[in-house]
Design a protein around this motif. Structure first.
Motif, PDB file in Angstrom:
ATOM      1  N   ILE A  38       0.838  -1.199   0.000  1.00 17.86           N
ATOM      2  CA  ILE A  38       0.000   0.000   0.000  1.00 17.86           C
ATOM      3  C   ILE A  38       0.871   1.247   0.000  1.00 17.86           C
ATOM      4  N   VAL A  39       1.865   1.266   0.870  1.00 16.02           N
ATOM      5  CA  VAL A  39       2.765   2.421   0.955  1.00 16.02           C
ATOM      6  C   VAL A  39       3.464   2.653  -0.390  1.00 16.02           C
ATOM      7  N   ALA A  40       3.792   1.556  -1.085  1.00 18.41           N
ATOM      8  CA  ALA A  40       4.486   1.663  -2.372  1.00 18.41           C
ATOM      9  C   ALA A  40       3.543   1.970  -3.532  1.00 18.41           C
ATOM     10  N   GLY A  41       2.230   2.061  -3.249  1.00 19.37           N
ATOM     11  CA  GLY A  41       1.268   2.382  -4.299  1.00 19.37           C
ATOM     12  C   GLY A  41       1.023   1.252  -5.278  1.00 19.37           C
ATOM     13  N   ARG A  42       1.168   0.012  -4.813  1.00 21.15           N
ATOM     14  CA  ARG A  42       1.053  -1.138  -5.703  1.00 21.15           C
ATOM     15  C   ARG A  42      -0.349  -1.745  -5.738  1.00 21.15           C
ATOM     16  N   VAL A  50      -4.578   2.856  -3.792  1.00 21.88           N
ATOM     17  CA  VAL A  50      -4.832   3.017  -2.362  1.00 21.88           C
ATOM     18  C   VAL A  50      -3.624   3.688  -1.716  1.00 21.88           C
ATOM     19  N   SER A  51      -3.890   4.706  -0.898  1.00 24.26           N
ATOM     20  CA  SER A  51      -2.789   5.435  -0.267  1.00 24.26           C
ATOM     21  C   SER A  51      -2.813   5.357   1.255  1.00 24.26           C
ATOM     22  N   GLU A  52      -3.965   4.971   1.828  1.00 22.67           N
ATOM     23  CA  GLU A  52      -4.054   4.942   3.284  1.00 22.67           C
ATOM     24  C   GLU A  52      -4.125   3.511   3.804  1.00 22.67           C
ATOM     25  N   LEU A  53      -3.416   3.253   4.895  1.00 23.65           N
ATOM     26  CA  LEU A  53      -3.359   1.914   5.470  1.00 23.65           C
ATOM     27  C   LEU A  53      -4.679   1.485   6.084  1.00 23.65           C
ATOM     28  N   GLY A  54      -5.542   2.425   6.416  1.00 25.11           N
ATOM     29  CA  GLY A  54      -6.809   2.095   7.061  1.00 25.11           C
ATOM     30  C   GLY A  54      -7.948   1.831   6.099  1.00 25.11           C
ATOM     31  N   ARG A  55      -7.652   1.714   4.810  1.00 26.45           N
ATOM     32  CA  ARG A  55      -8.716   1.526   3.821  1.00 26.45           C
ATOM     33  C   ARG A  55      -9.524   0.264   4.109  1.00 26.45           C
ATOM     34  N   ARG A  56     -10.838   0.402   4.081  1.00 23.10           N
ATOM     35  CA  ARG A  56     -11.754  -0.724   4.217  1.00 23.10           C
ATOM     36  C   ARG A  56     -12.508  -0.894   2.910  1.00 23.10           C
ATOM     37  N   ILE A  57     -12.820  -2.143   2.589  1.00 22.18           N
ATOM     38  CA  ILE A  57     -13.514  -2.429   1.336  1.00 22.18           C
ATOM     39  C   ILE A  57     -14.650  -3.406   1.579  1.00 22.18           C
ATOM     40  N   ASP A  58     -15.485  -3.542   0.574  1.00 21.68           N
ATOM     41  CA  ASP A  58     -16.535  -4.559   0.565  1.00 21.68           C
ATOM     42  C   ASP A  58     -16.054  -5.675  -0.357  1.00 21.68           C
ATOM     43  N   PRO A  59     -15.616  -6.798   0.199  1.00 20.51           N
ATOM     44  CA  PRO A  59     -15.056  -7.879  -0.630  1.00 20.51           C
ATOM     45  C   PRO A  59     -16.026  -8.433  -1.665  1.00 20.51           C
ATOM     46  N   GLU A  60     -17.326  -8.252  -1.437  1.00 18.06           N
ATOM     47  CA  GLU A  60     -18.307  -8.798  -2.364  1.00 18.06           C
ATOM     48  C   GLU A  60     -18.529  -7.901  -3.571  1.00 18.06           C
ATOM     49  N   LYS A  61     -18.107  -6.628  -3.469  1.00 21.60           N
ATOM     50  CA  LYS A  61     -18.390  -5.694  -4.551  1.00 21.60           C
ATOM     51  C   LYS A  61     -17.142  -5.048  -5.142  1.00 21.60           C
ATOM     52  N   ASP A  62     -16.153  -4.786  -4.313  1.00 27.21           N
ATOM     53  CA  ASP A  62     -14.994  -4.048  -4.786  1.00 27.21           C
ATOM     54  C   ASP A  62     -14.023  -4.941  -5.549  1.00 27.21           C
ATOM     55  N   LEU A  63     -13.376  -4.360  -6.542  1.00 24.24           N
ATOM     56  CA  LEU A  63     -12.390  -5.053  -7.358  1.00 24.24           C
ATOM     57  C   LEU A  63     -11.001  -4.562  -6.982  1.00 24.24           C
ATOM     58  N   VAL A  64     -10.141  -5.509  -6.657  1.00 29.78           N
ATOM     59  CA  VAL A  64      -8.801  -5.178  -6.189  1.00 29.78           C
ATOM     60  C   VAL A  64      -7.761  -5.782  -7.117  1.00 29.78           C
ATOM     61  N   ASP A  65      -6.706  -5.004  -7.402  1.00 34.01           N
ATOM     62  CA  ASP A  65      -5.584  -5.571  -8.144  1.00 34.01           C
ATOM     63  C   ASP A  65      -4.280  -5.145  -7.488  1.00 34.01           C
ATOM     64  N   VAL A  66      -3.280  -6.011  -7.625  1.00 28.44           N
ATOM     65  CA  VAL A  66      -1.944  -5.767  -7.095  1.00 28.44           C
ATOM     66  C   VAL A  66      -0.972  -5.784  -8.267  1.00 28.44           C
ATOM     67  N   ASP A  67      -0.254  -4.697  -8.440  1.00 24.79           N
ATOM     68  CA  ASP A  67       0.668  -4.558  -9.576  1.00 24.79           C
ATOM     69  C   ASP A  67      -0.048  -4.789 -10.900  1.00 24.79           C
ATOM     70  N   GLY A  68      -1.308  -4.371 -10.971  1.00 27.32           N
ATOM     71  CA  GLY A  68      -2.067  -4.497 -12.209  1.00 27.32           C
ATOM     72  C   GLY A  68      -2.694  -5.842 -12.447  1.00 27.32           C
ATOM     73  N   THR A  69      -2.478  -6.796 -11.529  1.00 26.40           N
ATOM     74  CA  THR A  69      -3.057  -8.136 -11.673  1.00 26.40           C
ATOM     75  C   THR A  69      -4.233  -8.295 -10.724  1.00 26.40           C
ATOM     76  N   ALA A  70      -5.374  -8.706 -11.258  1.00 29.37           N
ATOM     77  CA  ALA A  70      -6.594  -8.831 -10.460  1.00 29.37           C
ATOM     78  C   ALA A  70      -6.455  -9.909  -9.389  1.00 29.37           C
ATOM     79  N   VAL A  71      -7.131  -9.685  -8.265  1.00 25.21           N
ATOM     80  CA  VAL A  71      -7.118 -10.620  -7.153  1.00 25.21           C
ATOM     81  C   VAL A  71      -8.542 -11.116  -6.906  1.00 25.21           C
ATOM     82  N   GLN A  72      -8.708 -12.415  -6.731  1.00 22.78           N
ATOM     83  CA  GLN A  72     -10.014 -12.981  -6.378  1.00 22.78           C
ATOM     84  C   GLN A  72     -10.156 -12.933  -4.865  1.00 22.78           C
ATOM     85  N   LEU A  73     -11.120 -12.165  -4.389  1.00 23.45           N
ATOM     86  CA  LEU A  73     -11.324 -12.018  -2.952  1.00 23.45           C
ATOM     87  C   LEU A  73     -12.248 -13.079  -2.382  1.00 23.45           C
TER      88      LEU A  73
END
Length: 276
Positions: A38-42, A50-73
């Motif tokens: 998160i700190v590295a902006g990845r 994401v820039s803040e460590l306290g970010r909360r998400i809805d795993p059922e709706k939000d789409l997350v990727d790390v280094d441009g690669t999608a993650v299945q939550l």
């Protein structure tokens, strides 16, 4: 948490689940490592870094990727690669009593279904999953997922024939051209008995019914054996015929990234579902 109307994520607040916890549960990395990401902006949520460590998400709706690669939550989703042998129909229950896919899914707790089809006499890579949304995107011809086939055909295929396959051939349901075509071997099979044969690799994004067999027949080289070696970012590799294995995290990430990209692109309908 995601706003149902805008798809945006709430900045902070008590709702949702901490991003570190969700990604750790998904097997991405430890919570401490994810904080470094998160700190590295990845990490991005719904396309926003994401820039803040306290970010909360809805795993059922939000789409997350790390280094441009999608993650299945959703850890309840399962993705299995099968090297389908010849003689097996791409169905979970065949009305005519022929060998079907149940023998390959019975040891999994989840109810898995095949993504697309290969005809009974075609072997090779078939994806089994309980992820209906991803299955729809990957199987629907309008999304144009690339497939790579190796066909053993009758006769000695020439460079001119290869060029014709990429330029386009006319079929009864309209013209079709391979994205790529190359001759792998022009002396395989029973050449010693006076019957020349060739190995041809075809790359297609078409979903038309039995398209490889029809294309090769149209240029005078009927298919005698056909195997699908690649489906999108997935490669069959050394998986033996009749065996299954779960996708690696890298493979799954590439598959999800492809499906999300194609969903956003939004393509039109138009061809039948594949059935090589």
């Amino acid at each position: 948490m995601t706003d149902a109307t805008t798809g945006s994520v709430t900045q902070g607040g008590a709702e949702g689940v901490r991003l570190q916890k969700v990604l750790s549960a998904a097997g991405v990395a430890s919570r401490r490592v994810i904080e470094d990401y998160i700190v590295a902006g990845r990490i991005r949520v719904n396309g926003v870094v994401v820039s803040e460590l306290g970010r909360r998400i809805d795993p059922e709706k939000d789409l997350v990727d790390v280094d441009g690669t999608a993650v299945q939550l959703d850890v309840s989703k399962r993705y299995v690669m099968l090297n389908k042998p010849t003689g097996v129909v791409s169905s979970m229950r065949d009305e005519n009593g022929r060998p079907d896919l149940r023998r390959f899914t019975q040891d999994y707790e989840e109810r898995l279904y095949n993504v697309g089809r290969l005809d009974a006499e075609t072997s090779g890579l078939l994806l089994l999953t309980n992820d209906g949304e991803l299955a729809h995107v990957l199987a629907h011809p309008s999304f144009g997922v690339t497939k790579v086939y190796i066909a053993k055909v009758e006769g000695a295929v020439t460079a001119q024939t290869i060029a014709k396959l990429t330029k386009g051939v006319d079929l009864e349901d309209g013209p079709i051209a391979a994205d790529k075509a190359r001759l792998l071997d022009a002396s395989t099979g029973s050449a010693a008995r006076g019957k020349a044969a060739s190995l041809v690799e075809l790359t297609l994004h078409s979903g038309r019914n039995r398209i490889v067999r029809r294309m090769m027949a149209a240029v005078g080289h009927p298919v005698t054996e056909l195997v699908r070696r690649q489906f999108g970012p997935l490669h069959l590799g050394t998986l033996p015929a009749g065996k299954t294995r779960e996708l690696t995290k890298i493979e799954l990430g590439a598959l999800l990234t492809l499906s999300r990209r194609d969903t956003r692109a939004g393509t039109s309908d138009g061809e039948q579902q594949e059935n090589e």
